[in-house]
Design a protein around this motif. Structure first.
Motif, PDB file in Angstrom:
ATOM      1  N   SER A 143       2.492  -2.628   4.769  1.00  0.00           N
ATOM      2  CA  SER A 143       2.255  -1.211   4.509  1.00  0.00           C
ATOM      3  C   SER A 143       3.126  -0.351   5.409  1.00  0.00           C
ATOM      4  O   SER A 143       3.737  -0.831   6.367  1.00  0.00           O
ATOM      5  CB  SER A 143       0.779  -0.861   4.734  1.00  0.00           C
TER       6      SER A 143
ATOM      7  N   LEU B  12       0.842  -1.181   0.000  1.00  0.00           N
ATOM      8  CA  LEU B  12       0.000   0.000   0.000  1.00  0.00           C
ATOM      9  C   LEU B  12       0.879   1.233   0.000  1.00  0.00           C
ATOM     10  O   LEU B  12       1.930   1.281   0.621  1.00  0.00           O
ATOM     11  CB  LEU B  12      -0.889   0.018   1.251  1.00  0.00           C
TER      12      LEU B  12
ATOM     13  N   TYR C 135      -6.944  -6.673   2.348  1.00  0.00           N
ATOM     14  CA  TYR C 135      -5.796  -5.839   1.997  1.00  0.00           C
ATOM     15  C   TYR C 135      -5.915  -5.320   0.564  1.00  0.00           C
ATOM     16  O   TYR C 135      -5.669  -4.139   0.295  1.00  0.00           O
ATOM     17  CB  TYR C 135      -4.513  -6.644   2.165  1.00  0.00           C
TER      18      TYR C 135
ATOM     19  N   SER D 252      -6.354  -1.263  -0.988  1.00  0.00           N
ATOM     20  CA  SER D 252      -5.189  -0.767  -1.716  1.00  0.00           C
ATOM     21  C   SER D 252      -5.576   0.046  -2.942  1.00  0.00           C
ATOM     22  O   SER D 252      -6.726   0.029  -3.396  1.00  0.00           O
ATOM     23  CB  SER D 252      -4.310  -1.940  -2.156  1.00  0.00           C
ATOM     24  N   ASP D 253      -4.592   0.734  -3.497  1.00  0.00           N
ATOM     25  CA  ASP D 253      -4.802   1.512  -4.715  1.00  0.00           C
ATOM     26  C   ASP D 253      -5.161   0.624  -5.902  1.00  0.00           C
ATOM     27  O   ASP D 253      -5.734   1.097  -6.884  1.00  0.00           O
ATOM     28  CB  ASP D 253      -3.545   2.323  -5.043  1.00  0.00           C
TER      29      ASP D 253
END
Length: 269
Positions: free
Chosen positions: A32, A2, A244, A248-249
């Protein structure tokens, strides 16, 4: 991994003392750069945070005892995280309880507990999270519900109803806050090797006994319960990976999605 801006914000995980919540906190701490804040009604959450700090080099973790059924407790906890870390990037709501029993035997206390934690708790946490994230320009919320929210289970009426309510609330919230850049998604696990699943079996302990595992995999026609086509019981890490990803992006164009993680157990739902 991340990606967080310099001085970026924290990830909050509820229900983090054990099970799926703990697995989610562990994966954020390991992968992250974000501070990871663990909430649970169980004071053991402090030990969990210490364990994660000991195994994930360089991570920042913080734990608080939070009662998700109490709106004031939730509000105070959010305020404390904002004061400590300045910004919140994502909220993972994994807190939940299980009450079992056929409808004819279901007590009012069992019903109230399921609704208070699984449904009202979801409302308290995600509504506050959405307001905080929207004010900061966006972020991600992931709610852990259950495949029992969409597929009837004998002996799990209260649990299924409470998880269905949590799912519906999360979806409506996601629609309302999408324009503010806040993504709200749901992860629906099936049978997962956690203390909650082990507690359904008299012989349950620190791990799922082989006989119980076989019963889960095979299903039970008498109770209209399908088995698991992948022939394995889910692990908390399987669900944590999905959580997760959704924060995330890589999931930046995904919102109001219900990702089922159950090995195909409810493929027809």
């Amino acid at each position: 991994m991340l990606s967080y801006p310099e001085g970026g914000g924290a990830v909050i995980v509820t229900g983090a003392a054990g099970g799926i919540g703990r697995a989610a906190a562990e994966i954020f701490a390991a992968r992250s750069t974000a501070p990871v804040v663990l909430w649970d009604h169980d004071p053991a959450v402090h030990r969990t945070a210490a364990d994660i700090r000991a195994t994930a080099a360089g991570c920042t973790t913080h734990a608080d005892v939070v009662d998700v059924t109490d709106a004031d407790s939730v509000d105070r906890a959010f305020a404390a995280v904002t004061e400590r870390f300045g910004r919140i990037e994502a909220v993972v709501h994994a807190a939940g309880v299980l009450e079992t029993g056929e409808v004819s035997e279901l007590t009012g206390a069992q019903w109230d507990r399921c609704l208070a934690v699984n449904a009202t708790g979801t409302m308290h946490v995600t509504r506050r999270a959405a307001a905080v994230l929207a004010a900061a320009g966006g972020g991600s919320i992931v709610v852990v519900t259950s495949n029992a929210a969409t597929t009837p289970r004998v002996g799990m009426a209260a649990y299924g109803a409470s998880k269905a309510a949590a799912t519906a609330f999360a979806m409506a919230l996601g629609l309302e806050v999408a324009a503010a850049g806040v993504r709200v998604n749901v992860v629906s696990p099936g049978s997962t090797d956690t203390p909650m699943l082990r507690g359904m079996f008299a012989e349950g302990g620190v791990e799922l006994p082989e006989a119980a595992r076989d019963r889960v995999l095979a299903g039970d026609l008498g109770s209209f319960r399908l088995g698991i086509p992948l022939r394995r019981v889910g692990q908390p890490e399987d669900v944590a990976e999905s959580i997760y990803f959704l924060t995330s992006d890589r999931a930046r164009h995904i919102t109001m999605h219900n990702l089922r993680v159950d090995g195909g157990a409810t493929f027809d739902a």
